[in-house]
Design a protein around this motif. Structure first.
Motif, short mmCIF file in Angstrom:
data_model
loop_
_atom_site.label_atom_id
_atom_site.label_comp_id
_atom_site.label_asym_id
_atom_site.label_seq_id
_atom_site.Cartn_x
_atom_site.Cartn_y
_atom_site.Cartn_z
N ASP A 199 -21.64 5.73 -26.08
CA ASP A 199 -22.56 5.02 -26.96
C ASP A 199 -21.75 4.30 -28.04
O ASP A 199 -20.53 4.20 -27.96
CB ASP A 199 -23.62 5.95 -27.55
CG ASP A 199 -23.02 7.06 -28.42
OD1 ASP A 199 -21.86 6.92 -28.85
OD2 ASP A 199 -23.72 8.05 -28.69
N GLU A 200 -22.44 3.83 -29.07
CA GLU A 200 -21.80 2.94 -30.04
C GLU A 200 -21.00 3.64 -31.13
O GLU A 200 -20.34 3.00 -31.94
CB GLU A 200 -22.87 2.06 -30.71
CG GLU A 200 -23.85 2.79 -31.62
CD GLU A 200 -25.07 3.36 -30.91
OE1 GLU A 200 -26.08 3.61 -31.57
OE2 GLU A 200 -25.00 3.57 -29.68
N HIS A 201 -21.01 4.97 -31.16
CA HIS A 201 -20.39 5.69 -32.27
C HIS A 201 -18.88 5.84 -32.09
O HIS A 201 -18.39 6.05 -30.97
CB HIS A 201 -21.04 7.07 -32.42
CG HIS A 201 -22.49 7.00 -32.76
ND1 HIS A 201 -22.94 6.65 -34.01
CD2 HIS A 201 -23.60 7.21 -32.01
CE1 HIS A 201 -24.27 6.65 -34.02
NE2 HIS A 201 -24.69 6.99 -32.82
N ASP B 269 -19.92 -0.03 -24.60
CA ASP B 269 -21.14 0.61 -25.11
C ASP B 269 -22.21 0.59 -24.03
O ASP B 269 -22.62 -0.47 -23.57
CB ASP B 269 -21.66 -0.14 -26.35
CG ASP B 269 -20.69 -0.01 -27.53
OD1 ASP B 269 -19.76 0.80 -27.43
OD2 ASP B 269 -20.88 -0.73 -28.52
N ALA B 270 -22.67 1.77 -23.64
CA ALA B 270 -23.61 1.83 -22.53
C ALA B 270 -24.49 3.07 -22.63
O ALA B 270 -24.11 4.07 -23.23
CB ALA B 270 -22.85 1.84 -21.20
N ARG C 102 -21.71 10.60 -25.56
CA ARG C 102 -22.62 10.16 -26.62
C ARG C 102 -22.61 11.19 -27.74
O ARG C 102 -22.32 12.36 -27.53
CB ARG C 102 -24.04 9.96 -26.11
CG ARG C 102 -24.74 11.23 -25.67
CD ARG C 102 -26.19 10.97 -25.28
NE ARG C 102 -26.83 12.17 -24.78
CZ ARG C 102 -27.41 13.10 -25.54
NH1 ARG C 102 -27.43 12.94 -26.85
NH2 ARG C 102 -27.97 14.16 -25.01
N SER C 103 -22.95 10.72 -28.93
CA SER C 103 -23.09 11.64 -30.06
C SER C 103 -24.55 12.05 -30.18
O SER C 103 -25.44 11.39 -29.65
CB SER C 103 -22.59 10.99 -31.36
OG SER C 103 -23.42 9.90 -31.69
N ASP C 104 -24.78 13.14 -30.87
CA ASP C 104 -26.12 13.71 -31.01
C ASP C 104 -26.78 13.15 -32.26
O ASP C 104 -26.21 13.20 -33.34
CB ASP C 104 -25.99 15.23 -31.10
CG ASP C 104 -27.31 15.94 -30.89
OD1 ASP C 104 -28.25 15.67 -31.66
OD2 ASP C 104 -27.40 16.77 -29.97
N SER C 105 -28.00 12.64 -32.12
CA SER C 105 -28.68 12.04 -33.28
C SER C 105 -29.03 13.08 -34.34
O SER C 105 -29.16 12.76 -35.52
CB SER C 105 -29.95 11.32 -32.82
OG SER C 105 -30.87 12.24 -32.25
N ASN D 236 -21.86 15.32 -35.77
CA ASN D 236 -20.59 15.95 -35.42
C ASN D 236 -20.59 16.48 -33.99
O ASN D 236 -19.57 16.96 -33.51
CB ASN D 236 -20.29 17.10 -36.38
CG ASN D 236 -19.86 16.61 -37.74
OD1 ASN D 236 -18.94 15.81 -37.85
ND2 ASN D 236 -20.54 17.05 -38.77
N LYS D 237 -21.73 16.39 -33.32
CA LYS D 237 -21.86 16.96 -31.98
C LYS D 237 -21.71 15.87 -30.92
O LYS D 237 -22.24 14.77 -31.05
CB LYS D 237 -23.22 17.64 -31.84
CG LYS D 237 -23.31 18.62 -30.69
CD LYS D 237 -24.61 19.40 -30.78
CE LYS D 237 -24.66 20.52 -29.77
NZ LYS D 237 -25.93 21.27 -29.87
N ILE D 238 -20.99 16.21 -29.86
CA ILE D 238 -20.69 15.28 -28.77
C ILE D 238 -21.23 15.83 -27.47
O ILE D 238 -21.17 17.03 -27.21
CB ILE D 238 -19.16 15.06 -28.65
CG1 ILE D 238 -18.64 14.27 -29.85
CG2 ILE D 238 -18.79 14.37 -27.35
CD1 ILE D 238 -19.00 12.80 -29.84
#
Length: 811
Positions: free
Chosen positions: A427-429, A455-456, A477-480, A484-486
């Motif tokens: 993702d974008e992070h 980015d996908a 992706r990171s967690d919304s 800090n979670k992947i």
């Protein structure tokens, strides 16, 4: 004039300090984030003693790697390593060739600010051959007691006396000023102790020996209590040492690069190291020490607690007079009580309790909701499986580090027979990009090729694997909910999540580092795709049957996702097919989005998951369709349109879908509940319609709009046609070790009408209940479907209470 030299004895194991010393020698134990031995070097340097011998035995490399030749500390260090323990005298004898005049012997784990000049002057003035530095100690039972006459001459030794033998309160600190000739009393390689062997011989031979009583600070960091007491004394400024952190206000020291949130409360004295972060309404109470590179989330409470470096505290943790060693990960709502110690590289899971005075040895995993009542020592490293229910997840640079990701990439790519090709996306992070780069490095190291689609979303990654016909793919992706979670998801050549069998192979390769490796000439270039989203959108248009009508209707769609990447992709897709996509950028509750859809006359609203795979649908009346309700809606749409002939459902799904299939002459296939089995079956059976609606939310939105315009109606009219069903999900806590017994008892109690394909499914003419052990947590999941709502609730409560009663009876 010959300069005085020193010997630092650093060979001890520090057994009484364990688990602090399980992986480091005692001199490397940190005091205010600095090894004890570093204070000793600074003390010697302050007294112009720069030529130093260091005797080593236990884990010598950790000391050598830290201090090297001493040049960075302004001294010259020579190392003497014992293959077997030789005692204090034997270890110093190894350095005899280095010692050509009066020398100081000091323990590498003693903490002191003694004035060595005064002690050396005393030694010279008395013409002593061996001077012992003494200290008055009210309770001397754990030390060697020394008796001297009025001139300071030693007359008697008592090693660790009983109370009946305590004739003095002056104890041996283990700091000596010696003349080289005393080493001639024994041979090199002989196991010899200063206190037990050498000094009694010198006394017997009437060799001049004196005791110098110091008023300066001295503490033997020999056990947990003395270790913590030294910290208190330093913070109380009972002695002055060179600190790494700066005192920004009275009693509060903060290191460079450390961030303290505005709502954090600190009550001095408090000491915090470099590059640490403390957030939210956390309370740091007196005598708390926090190491370098630590992270403490909001709502924590620390008092008289010492954290070493790289410690991660999640939210709402309580720690009282505890010691937390390096690289420890403490999850939410953990309680650490007085005297508890957590060894390096351990993980304490959510809501666990560590009882007072309990010591946890390194590399241990404490499961959720566990109460630790006794020391956790034996057994090898407790390592949980890499894979969870559907992906790999953990905190960035804690559970999932660049090194971890590189190994994972190598382990995955090593499962192909020949050099493979893999799609990698994120993702974008920035944190996701970091881990993606490390995954790519690991894959390339095996000689495999990488296609980076930048980015996908997860569906884009699945589509790319099929589009380029690669061996598999990885999405990061990171967690919304926790930045800090992947999450890392691995998919096979079909675009489905990898099988359990392949997961086990990857875990085995990961654990023993059984990777394929290529030479430098075989490392491939990375194929970077900067416009793959355009290909994805164009292909998503081709699946629509009524594109012209969609453009004429120009439906108005409200869009939200926790991922800006997914929201923007959805907007672009909707605009391409002729719809008016309105994106909500700020975080909203579902009810607010529902209200806006209804009040602003949107044709529909869509809430996309952050991976772009799932959706929550809101009809024009503001009704929310999520979870099983949305899946049933998609099945109804597929069967009614004729585009779906078969549907695949997991074992725990509502069976109302079977009635729906019968009505439209369709078929239902049932799989196990894990995602890999369900998705694999959907792809293998070519259930494309179901795949799009349930695993590609953006394309799925297009198919919903396509159906709405083909029916020439509003979404709410279609929702009105859905059959009623009564389905309840519940959970009940169960320790890991009790799961098998509980499940067996439930099966024994229900001899008729029971299925054991997965868990225990009890069926009667009014409904069914599935009791399913959770794969990741110490609990049972309970799924119930009944002929009416009341019966479904009753059945769910019945099995919930039944399991709790079984657990109570076993206690």
């Amino acid at each position: 004039m010959i300069k005085i030299k020193a010997v630092i004895m650093s060979g001890g194991k520090g057994t009484r300090l364990r688990p602090l010393t399980c992986h480091i020698p005692k001199p490397m134990v940190p005091i205010l984030n600095k090894p004890v031995m570093k204070y000793i070097l600074e003390l010697l340097k302050f007294h112009n003693i720069e030529d130093i011998a260091v005797t080593l035995h236990y884990l010598p490399s950790s000391i050598i790697d830290y201090f090297h030749n001493g040049k960075d500390f302004g001294v010259n260090v020579n190392y003497y390593i014992e293959k077997t323990p030789l005692g204090t005298g034997g270890s110093v004898k190894n350095a005899q060739d280095f010692l050509n005049d009066t020398f100081v012997v000091i323990s590498g784990d003693a903490f002191t600010n003694i004035d060595l000049h005064k002690a050396i002057d005393f030694h010279k003035n008395k013409k002593s051959k061996a001077t012992l530095v003494l200290k008055k100690e009210p309770v001397p039972l754990e030390y060697g007691v020394i008796i001297t006459d009025e001139n300071g001459k030693i007359s008697k030794f008592l090693e660790k006396p009983s109370w009946g033998e305590v004739f003095s309160d002056t104890i041996n600190t283990g700091i000596y000023i010696l003349e080289p000739e005393v080493l001639d009393y024994y041979k090199k390689g002989e196991n010899f102790d200063f206190s037990k062997d050498l000094f009694p011989r010198l006394l017997k031979d009437n060799i001049p020996m004196y005791g110098y009583i110091t008023e300066d600070y001295w503490c033997d960091i020999g056990d947990i209590n003395s270790y913590m007491r030294t910290h208190r004394d330093l913070l109380d400024k009972k002695l002055h040492m060179k600190f790494e952190s700066k005192e920004i206000e009275e009693g509060i020291w903060i290191g460079d690069g450390t961030f303290i949130g505005r709502e954090v409360e600190m009550i001095p004295p408090v000491y915090i190291g470099k590059n640490s972060t403390i957030r939210g309404k956390t309370k740091i109470e007196p005598y708390t020490v926090i190491g370098d590179n630590c992270y403490i989330d909001s709502g924590c409470s620390l008092k008289k607690t010492i954290l070493w470096k790289n410690v991660f505290f999640s939210q709402n943790i309580e720690a009282r007079k505890s010691i937390i060693c390096n690289d420890v990960n403490i999850k939410e709502q953990v309680k650490l009580f007085e005297g508890s110690v957590v060894g390096s590289s351990s993980t304490i899971s959510k809501r666990a309790i560590v009882s007072p005075n309990v010591k946890i040895w390194p590399h241990k995993l404490i499961e959720e909701n566990t109460k630790v009542n006794e020391n956790l020592i034996w057994g090898s490293k407790v390592s949980k499986n890499i894979f969870g229910n559907r992906d790999i997840q953990g905190h960035i640079n804690i559970d999932i580090t660049p090194e971890f990701a590189s190994r994972l990439g190598s382990a995955f790519a090593s499962q192909t027979i020949e050099k493979g090709v893999f799609v990698v996306s994120s993702d974008e992070h920035n944190s996701s990009e970091l881990i993606k780069s490390s995954l790519i490095s690991g894959i390339l190291s095996t000689g495999s090729k990488v296609i980076d689609i930048k980015d996908a979303s997860m569906p884009m990654c699945r589509f790319a694997v099929r589009h380029f016909r690669t061996n598999g793919g990885l999405q990061v992706r990171s967690d919304s909910h926790d930045k800090n979670k992947i999450h890392i998801e691995l998919i096979d050549e079909r675009g489905a999540n990898i099988s359990r069998n392949l997961e086990r192979k990857i875990e085995n390769a990961f654990g023993i580092e059984d990777f394929k490796r290529c030479n430098g000439e075989s490392v491939e270039d990375i194929a970077r795709m900067y416009n793959f989203s355009s290909i994805y959108i164009n292909e998503g248009e081709k699946i629509l049957k009524n594109l012209s009508e969609i453009k004429r209707r120009n439906l108005k769609v409200l869009v939200y996702s926790a991922s800006a990447n997914v929201s923007n992709l959805a907007k672009k897709y909707l605009e391409n097919i002729g719809c008016d996509g309105v994106v909500i950028s700020d975080k909203h509750h579902y009810e607010k989005i529902s209200k806006r859809v209804r009040e602003e006359n949107f044709d529909l609203g869509v809430i996309y998951s952050e991976n772009g795979e799932n959706m929550i649908l809101i009809d024009d009346k503001g009704r929310i369709l999520d979870g099983e309700k949305f899946s049933l809606f998609s099945f109804f749409m597929g069967f009614k349109s004729g585009e779906m002939k078969e549907v695949v459902i997991p074992y725990n799904f509502p069976r109302i879908v079977e009635n729906m299939a019968t009505k439209y002459n369709g078929k239902v296939h049932i799989t196990k509940t894990n995602l890999a089995d369900t998705l694999g079956e959907i792809i293998d059976r070519n259930c494309i319609y179901q795949y799009i609606l349930n695993f590609d939310a953006i394309w799925g939105t297009g198919k919903i709009i396509d159906f709405i315009v083909s029916e020439k109606t509003a979404l709410s009219k279609i929702v009105d046609e859905l059959p009623k069903y009564y389905y309840v999900k519940n959970k009940v806590f169960c320790p890991w070790e009790e799961k098998g017994r509980i499940l067996r008892k439930i099966i024994e109690d229900n001899q008729t009408g029971i299925e054991t394909i997965e868990g225990a499914r009890i069926v009667d003419d009014k409904g069914w209940a599935l009791i399913l052990p959770d794969e990741e947590k110490p609990l049972f999941n309970i799924y119930v479907e009944g002929f009416n709502e009341e019966y479904a609730q009753e059945l769910s409560s019945f099995y919930h209470d039944k399991i709790e009663k079984m657990l109570e009876n076993s206690r």
